[in-house]
Design a protein around this motif. Structure first.
Motif, PDB file in Angstrom:
ATOM      1  N   LEU A   1       0.860  -1.187   0.000  1.00  0.00           N
ATOM      2  CA  LEU A   1       0.000   0.000   0.000  1.00  0.00           C
ATOM      3  C   LEU A   1       0.892   1.232   0.000  1.00  0.00           C
ATOM      4  CD1 LEU A   1      -2.497  -0.876   2.885  1.00  0.00           C
ATOM      5  CD2 LEU A   1      -3.168  -0.393   0.534  1.00  0.00           C
ATOM      6  N   SER A   2       0.375   2.324  -0.565  1.00  0.00           N
ATOM      7  CA  SER A   2       1.112   3.581  -0.430  1.00  0.00           C
ATOM      8  C   SER A   2       0.739   4.200   0.918  1.00  0.00           C
ATOM      9  CB  SER A   2       0.754   4.532  -1.562  1.00  0.00           C
ATOM     10  OG  SER A   2      -0.592   4.937  -1.426  1.00  0.00           O
ATOM     11  N   TYR A   3       1.554   5.148   1.361  1.00  0.00           N
ATOM     12  CA  TYR A   3       1.243   5.824   2.618  1.00  0.00           C
ATOM     13  C   TYR A   3      -0.152   6.463   2.546  1.00  0.00           C
ATOM     14  CZ  TYR A   3       6.292   5.510   3.524  1.00  0.00           C
ATOM     15  OH  TYR A   3       7.571   5.064   3.723  1.00  0.00           O
ATOM     16  N   GLU A   4      -0.450   7.104   1.390  1.00  0.00           N
ATOM     17  CA  GLU A   4      -1.746   7.791   1.252  1.00  0.00           C
ATOM     18  C   GLU A   4      -2.897   6.801   1.432  1.00  0.00           C
ATOM     19  OE1 GLU A   4       0.611   8.155  -1.003  1.00  0.00           O
ATOM     20  OE2 GLU A   4       1.083  10.299  -1.142  1.00  0.00           O
ATOM     21  N   GLU A   5      -2.760   5.635   0.794  1.00  0.00           N
ATOM     22  CA  GLU A   5      -3.840   4.645   0.907  1.00  0.00           C
ATOM     23  C   GLU A   5      -4.004   4.191   2.349  1.00  0.00           C
ATOM     24  OE1 GLU A   5      -3.834   2.320  -3.370  1.00  0.00           O
ATOM     25  OE2 GLU A   5      -2.188   1.949  -1.998  1.00  0.00           O
ATOM     26  N   MET A   6      -2.866   3.938   3.000  1.00  0.00           N
ATOM     27  CA  MET A   6      -2.931   3.475   4.387  1.00  0.00           C
ATOM     28  C   MET A   6      -3.579   4.538   5.273  1.00  0.00           C
ATOM     29  SD  MET A   6      -2.334   0.856   6.219  1.00  0.00           S
ATOM     30  CE  MET A   6      -3.493   1.003   7.534  1.00  0.00           C
ATOM     31  N   LEU A   7      -3.247   5.805   5.013  1.00  0.00           N
ATOM     32  CA  LEU A   7      -3.838   6.884   5.807  1.00  0.00           C
ATOM     33  C   LEU A   7      -5.350   6.926   5.624  1.00  0.00           C
ATOM     34  CD1 LEU A   7      -1.464   9.954   5.555  1.00  0.00           C
ATOM     35  CD2 LEU A   7      -2.279   8.827   7.634  1.00  0.00           C
ATOM     36  N   GLU A   8      -5.792   6.763   4.368  1.00  0.00           N
ATOM     37  CA  GLU A   8      -7.237   6.758   4.118  1.00  0.00           C
ATOM     38  C   GLU A   8      -7.889   5.605   4.870  1.00  0.00           C
ATOM     39  OE1 GLU A   8      -8.707   9.110   2.837  1.00  0.00           O
ATOM     40  OE2 GLU A   8      -7.787   9.894   1.011  1.00  0.00           O
ATOM     41  N   ILE A   9      -7.237   4.438   4.819  1.00  0.00           N
ATOM     42  CA  ILE A   9      -7.811   3.267   5.486  1.00  0.00           C
ATOM     43  C   ILE A   9      -7.876   3.502   6.995  1.00  0.00           C
ATOM     44  CG2 ILE A   9      -7.476   0.809   6.005  1.00  0.00           C
ATOM     45  CD1 ILE A   9      -6.302   0.517   3.167  1.00  0.00           C
ATOM     46  N   SER A  10      -6.804   4.030   7.583  1.00  0.00           N
ATOM     47  CA  SER A  10      -6.861   4.257   9.039  1.00  0.00           C
ATOM     48  C   SER A  10      -7.837   5.372   9.381  1.00  0.00           C
ATOM     49  CB  SER A  10      -5.525   4.592   9.688  1.00  0.00           C
ATOM     50  OG  SER A  10      -4.451   4.261   8.918  1.00  0.00           O
ATOM     51  N   ASN A  11      -7.904   6.411   8.536  1.00  0.00           N
ATOM     52  CA  ASN A  11      -8.865   7.487   8.813  1.00  0.00           C
ATOM     53  C   ASN A  11     -10.297   6.972   8.812  1.00  0.00           C
ATOM     54  OD1 ASN A  11      -7.088   9.562   9.186  1.00  0.00           O
ATOM     55  ND2 ASN A  11      -7.027  10.116   7.020  1.00  0.00           N
ATOM     56  N   GLU A  12     -10.534   5.918   8.031  1.00  0.00           N
ATOM     57  CA  GLU A  12     -11.883   5.349   7.982  1.00  0.00           C
ATOM     58  C   GLU A  12     -12.171   4.477   9.195  1.00  0.00           C
ATOM     59  OE1 GLU A  12     -14.323   6.222   6.059  1.00  0.00           O
ATOM     60  OE2 GLU A  12     -12.901   7.630   5.186  1.00  0.00           O
ATOM     61  N   GLY A  13     -11.217   4.364  10.056  1.00  0.00           N
ATOM     62  CA  GLY A  13     -11.497   3.696  11.319  1.00  0.00           C
ATOM     63  C   GLY A  13     -10.974   2.272  11.428  1.00  0.00           C
ATOM     64  N   ALA A  14     -10.314   1.758  10.382  1.00  0.00           N
ATOM     65  CA  ALA A  14      -9.707   0.434  10.507  1.00  0.00           C
ATOM     66  C   ALA A  14      -8.526   0.573  11.466  1.00  0.00           C
ATOM     67  CB  ALA A  14      -9.243  -0.055   9.146  1.00  0.00           C
ATOM     68  N   LYS A  15      -8.552  -0.175  12.555  1.00  0.00           N
ATOM     69  CA  LYS A  15      -7.532   0.046  13.582  1.00  0.00           C
ATOM     70  C   LYS A  15      -6.283  -0.807  13.328  1.00  0.00           C
ATOM     71  CE  LYS A  15     -10.475   1.576  17.351  1.00  0.00           C
ATOM     72  NZ  LYS A  15     -11.786   1.304  16.714  1.00  0.00           N
ATOM     73  N   VAL A  16      -5.698  -0.655  12.174  1.00  0.00           N
ATOM     74  CA  VAL A  16      -4.518  -1.447  11.874  1.00  0.00           C
ATOM     75  C   VAL A  16      -3.271  -0.770  12.421  1.00  0.00           C
ATOM     76  CG1 VAL A  16      -3.378  -2.762  10.072  1.00  0.00           C
ATOM     77  CG2 VAL A  16      -5.689  -1.934   9.706  1.00  0.00           C
ATOM     78  N   LEU A  17      -3.152   0.497  12.135  1.00  0.00           N
ATOM     79  CA  LEU A  17      -1.976   1.254  12.576  1.00  0.00           C
ATOM     80  C   LEU A  17      -2.435   2.588  13.140  1.00  0.00           C
ATOM     81  CD1 LEU A  17       0.503   0.915   9.561  1.00  0.00           C
ATOM     82  CD2 LEU A  17       0.782  -0.083  11.826  1.00  0.00           C
ATOM     83  N   HIS A  18      -1.672   3.098  14.079  1.00  0.00           N
ATOM     84  CA  HIS A  18      -1.910   4.430  14.610  1.00  0.00           C
ATOM     85  C   HIS A  18      -1.693   5.423  13.464  1.00  0.00           C
ATOM     86  CE1 HIS A  18      -1.036   7.521  17.957  1.00  0.00           C
ATOM     87  NE2 HIS A  18      -2.248   7.053  18.157  1.00  0.00           N
ATOM     88  N   ASN A  19      -2.681   6.295  13.227  1.00  0.00           N
ATOM     89  CA  ASN A  19      -2.594   7.246  12.105  1.00  0.00           C
ATOM     90  C   ASN A  19      -1.288   7.988  12.000  1.00  0.00           C
ATOM     91  OD1 ASN A  19      -5.003   6.838  11.108  1.00  0.00           O
ATOM     92  ND2 ASN A  19      -5.781   8.906  11.373  1.00  0.00           N
ATOM     93  N   ARG A  20      -0.860   8.510  13.140  1.00  0.00           N
ATOM     94  CA  ARG A  20       0.306   9.402  13.092  1.00  0.00           C
ATOM     95  C   ARG A  20       1.558   8.674  12.660  1.00  0.00           C
ATOM     96  NH1 ARG A  20      -1.220  11.498  18.325  1.00  0.00           N
ATOM     97  NH2 ARG A  20       0.950  11.293  18.928  1.00  0.00           N
ATOM     98  N   CYS A  21       1.593   7.363  12.881  1.00  0.00           N
ATOM     99  CA  CYS A  21       2.799   6.631  12.477  1.00  0.00           C
ATOM    100  C   CYS A  21       2.896   6.587  10.954  1.00  0.00           C
ATOM    101  CB  CYS A  21       2.838   5.247  13.124  1.00  0.00           C
ATOM    102  SG  CYS A  21       2.168   3.904  12.163  1.00  0.00           S
ATOM    103  N   VAL A  22       1.753   6.559  10.281  1.00  0.00           N
ATOM    104  CA  VAL A  22       1.774   6.525   8.811  1.00  0.00           C
ATOM    105  C   VAL A  22       2.232   7.889   8.278  1.00  0.00           C
ATOM    106  CG1 VAL A  22       0.462   5.969   6.739  1.00  0.00           C
ATOM    107  CG2 VAL A  22      -0.147   4.890   8.910  1.00  0.00           C
ATOM    108  N   GLU A  23       1.755   8.944   8.929  1.00  0.00           N
ATOM    109  CA  GLU A  23       2.180  10.294   8.514  1.00  0.00           C
ATOM    110  C   GLU A  23       3.684  10.463   8.671  1.00  0.00           C
ATOM    111  OE1 GLU A  23      -2.020  12.317   9.931  1.00  0.00           O
ATOM    112  OE2 GLU A  23      -0.182  12.852  10.990  1.00  0.00           O
ATOM    113  N   ILE A  24       4.215   9.969   9.791  1.00  0.00           N
ATOM    114  CA  ILE A  24       5.657  10.099  10.016  1.00  0.00           C
ATOM    115  C   ILE A  24       6.424   9.249   9.001  1.00  0.00           C
ATOM    116  CG2 ILE A  24       7.539   9.682  11.673  1.00  0.00           C
ATOM    117  CD1 ILE A  24       5.468  10.188  13.915  1.00  0.00           C
ATOM    118  N   GLY A  25       5.909   8.035   8.738  1.00  0.00           N
ATOM    119  CA  GLY A  25       6.538   7.157   7.743  1.00  0.00           C
ATOM    120  C   GLY A  25       6.624   7.844   6.395  1.00  0.00           C
ATOM    121  N   GLU A  26       5.539   8.499   6.011  1.00  0.00           N
ATOM    122  CA  GLU A  26       5.504   9.184   4.712  1.00  0.00           C
ATOM    123  C   GLU A  26       6.489  10.349   4.689  1.00  0.00           C
ATOM    124  OE1 GLU A  26       1.710  10.927   3.623  1.00  0.00           O
ATOM    125  OE2 GLU A  26       2.305  10.783   1.515  1.00  0.00           O
ATOM    126  N   LYS A  27       6.473  11.126   5.758  1.00  0.00           N
ATOM    127  CA  LYS A  27       7.326  12.321   5.801  1.00  0.00           C
ATOM    128  C   LYS A  27       8.808  11.940   5.713  1.00  0.00           C
ATOM    129  CE  LYS A  27       7.952  16.437   8.631  1.00  0.00           C
ATOM    130  NZ  LYS A  27       7.616  17.010   9.942  1.00  0.00           N
TER     131      LYS A  27
END
Ligand code: ASP
Ligand code: MG
Length: 318
Positions: free
Chosen positions: A195-221
């Motif tokens: 998955l791309s970071y953007e896709e993962m962020l969308e998935i977590s924003n939709e409430g799938a509790k796979v990863l803490h949102n902020r960790c994906v943002e940091i990974g992308e940055k």
């Protein structure tokens, strides 16, 4: 240095048996010549238990004191794993958030990491120690302990990986990756290899509790590949990185009873799939209240309840 960061979730460190499995995994990677930094969650349901105990004592416990209490959970798992690794003949050291140099803002219970001073971690790694850090916690400018919000150990792991310029950040848990939809509800759910970071962020924003949102943002940055894997098998997991695979639908998330989100890079240009989805909607006489489309996500709010059968039909086209 050849640093890799490994994070293990609560169920992976729940008891001595699982701690032994975790220790084996770490030793295996250490023997291959990697410098290992481990981030741990609290054991099993420890955090929930501590929260409930605090609630029994007071209806309005101060956030500062809750942080002091909850951070203890991660310190217990870190110390236990270190005791075990040392017993197995490997040099390990456990560090609390502040010992590991994790500085946050002042928002107790939902703090944001501002800076990581990696000196101590690097020093221990140079001594060839396995460094085990308590996840989910840091220290603020008043030297008070803070915590990063529920599920925050993921964020500790990726932030540490970024600060150390680690090769990879592995997130180990009891599921072996990110699925096309909730595998507990829909049998046909499939693991998504990448998955791309953007896709993962969308998935977590939709409430799938796979990863803490902020960790994906940091990974992308900081361009840290995040790999989610199971602690309990060796199946390939899901890699979250920069890859952009256009026009594929990756995942369907049901946010609440009447709202679904379909995520995939460039989904907006995948007209055929969008048509198929709309067909299923009209065949099942679902009434749309809201239809939002963005580059990577279609999100639909229905007047009706979307039952799992319909979810399964929509899932079957991806
Ligand atoms: N122990 C904390 C929680 O249960 C943090 C974590 O596990 O990531 O939310
Ligand atoms: Mg978690």
């Amino acid at each position: 240095m050849n640093i890799i960061v490994l994070k293990f979730g609560g169920s992976s460190v729940a008891n001595n048996e699982s701690l032994k499995i975790v220790a084996d995994k770490i030793i295996n990677l250490y023997e291959k010549g990697n410098d290992i930094v481990v981030i741990l969650s609290a054991q099993g349901k420890t955090t929930d238990k501590l929260i409930n105990e605090a609630k029994e004592l007071s209806k309005c416990a101060e956030n500062r004191e809750l942080d002091a209490l909850l951070s203890a959970g991660e310190q217990i798992s870190a110390a236990k794993l270190s005791i075990l690794l040392n017993d197995l003949g490997y040099n390990a050291i456990s560090l609390t958030g502040w010992q590991a140099g994790i500085y946050t803002n002042n928002t107790n219970q939902n703090a944001i990491i501002k800076q990581i001073d990696t000196e101590r971690i690097i020093h221990e790694l140079k001594l060839k120690k396995i460094v085990i850090i308590a996840g989910f916690q840091g220290i603020n400018e008043n030297m008070d302990i803070t915590t990063l919000g529920r599920g925050g150990s993921d964020t500790t792991a990726v932030a540490i990986a970024a600060a150390l310029k680690a090769k990879d950040c592995y997130i180990f848990s009891d599921v072996d990756g990110v699925y096309t939809t909730d595998p507990k509800k829909i049998q046909e759910a499939k693991k998504i290899p990448a998955l791309s970071y953007e896709e993962m962020l969308e998935i977590s924003n939709e409430g799938a509790k796979v990863l803490h949102n902020r960790c994906v943002e940091i990974g992308e940055k900081f361009k840290i590949p995040i790999i989610t894997k199971s602690t309990f098998n060796n199946k390939p997991g899901t890699i979250i990185s920069d890859i952009i695979e256009e026009n594929t639908v990756k995942s369907i998330v049901k946010k609440d009873l009447s709202r679904i989100a379909i995520v995939g890079n460039g989904i907006i240009r995948n007209i055929d799939k969008v048509k198929e989805i709309l067909n299923i909607i009209s065949e099942n006489k679902l009434e749309i209240l809201e239809f939002n489309v963005s580059e990577n996500k279609i999100s639909i709010l229905f007047k009706n309840i979307v039952d799992d059968e319909i979810l399964e039909k929509i899932h079957s086209i991806i």
